[in-house]
Design an enzyme around this catalytic site. Structure first.
Site, mmCIF file in Angstrom:
data_model
loop_
_atom_site.group_PDB
_atom_site.id
_atom_site.type_symbol
_atom_site.label_atom_id
_atom_site.label_comp_id
_atom_site.label_asym_id
_atom_site.label_seq_id
_atom_site.Cartn_x
_atom_site.Cartn_y
_atom_site.Cartn_z
ATOM 1 N N ASP A 12 0.847 -1.183 0.000
ATOM 2 C CA ASP A 12 0.000 0.000 0.000
ATOM 3 C C ASP A 12 0.889 1.241 0.000
ATOM 4 O O ASP A 12 1.789 1.352 0.832
ATOM 5 C CB ASP A 12 -0.892 0.032 1.246
ATOM 6 C CG ASP A 12 -1.919 -1.092 1.264
ATOM 7 O OD1 ASP A 12 -2.016 -1.818 0.264
ATOM 8 O OD2 ASP A 12 -2.616 -1.234 2.280
ATOM 9 N N ASP A 132 -15.975 -3.573 -1.238
ATOM 10 C CA ASP A 132 -15.673 -3.302 0.166
ATOM 11 C C ASP A 132 -16.994 -3.245 0.924
ATOM 12 O O ASP A 132 -17.909 -2.513 0.534
ATOM 13 C CB ASP A 132 -14.939 -1.972 0.319
ATOM 14 C CG ASP A 132 -13.542 -1.998 -0.302
ATOM 15 O OD1 ASP A 132 -13.102 -3.083 -0.701
ATOM 16 O OD2 ASP A 132 -12.918 -0.938 -0.383
#
Length: 243
Positions: A12, A132
């Site tokens: 990330d 998500d």
């Protein structure tokens, strides 16, 4: 479909560096050094995939296109799944132009299912759809706004011809509390397309349990905080995933 569980160690990126988040929340970043060094370390440990995320793009606070491009270019021969803020024509073009193997359309893109449908029609297997979830409701990273009902949106994505899903329980992401197996099983029961699990993996027992879902359509799992926290090594995880 492979008879093993593909593992995708995550890198990330925020402010040009590799970071980790807790529960997908902006501001919970923990810096862990160079994104390229992180990717190369996972490759040296045996990774065939890297899950590369532009967190600044995901949170609409900037972008890390230069670093993303550096990582993709340096990891020639390794498959890259690129995610983070890919929600419209411009961000999709930039992502595809990077040379990534696969691009994940952000959950925020699902607010415009017509656009998602046209992207699926044009780019097919180059795309995965990021889902998500909080409970049974879509929840894009960086947003406190609730999206649509999970299974209603999933049905529309199925009708649009989606080829793959990346499913994240955002309450589990970075929490080291174990994956949401109930959510994964429910999604797998509603699609014949490959599913990649994300969020919550905390130990090798979780890897083993996810491996059992391969025959039901689970294709892979994204590994994040557990690796960085040294709960286990990537080599150990790959050994279990390949059994």
């Amino acid at each position: 479909m492979a008879n093993y569980l593909e593992l995708l160690p995550a890198v990330d990126v925020a402010d040009g560096r590799a970071v980790r988040l807790t529960q997908g929340k902006s501001g919970s970043d923990t810096h862990s050094g160079s994104a390229l060094e992180a990717a190369l370390a996972w490759i040296e440990a045996g990774a065939e995939w890297i899950h590369l995320v532009d967190l600044d793009a995901a949170f609409e606070r900037g972008e890390n296109r230069k670093v993303i491009q550096e990582v993709v270019s340096a990891c020639s021969g390794i498959k890259i799944q690129l995610s983070g803020g890919i929600i419209d024509d411009t961000s999709l073009k930039n992502a595809l132009d990077s040379g990534a193997t696969r691009v994940v359309l952000g959950t925020a893109a699902l607010e415009n299912l017509n656009w998602v449908g046209s992207a699926i029609e044009e780019f097919g297997d180059l795309l995965a759809i990021g889902i998500d979830v909080r409970g049974k409701t879509l929840a894009a990273r960086g947003s406190t706004k609730e999206g649509g009902e999970l299974f209603e949106v999933l049905e529309r994505l199925e009708q649009a011809g989606s080829s793959r899903y990346v499913v994240t329980d955002v309450t589990k992401d970075g929490a080291l509390e174990g994956p949401n197996f109930e959510l994964l099983s429910q999604v797998l029961a509603r699609t014949r397309k490959p599913v990649v699990a994300s969020g919550g993996i905390s130990n090798l027992e979780d890897i083993s349990a996810l491996r059992e879902l391969v025959e039901k359509g689970l294709e892979g799992a994204i590994l994040g905080k557990a690796l960085y926290a040294k709960r286990f090594t990537l080599e150990q995880a790959l050994e279990i995933a390949s059994k």
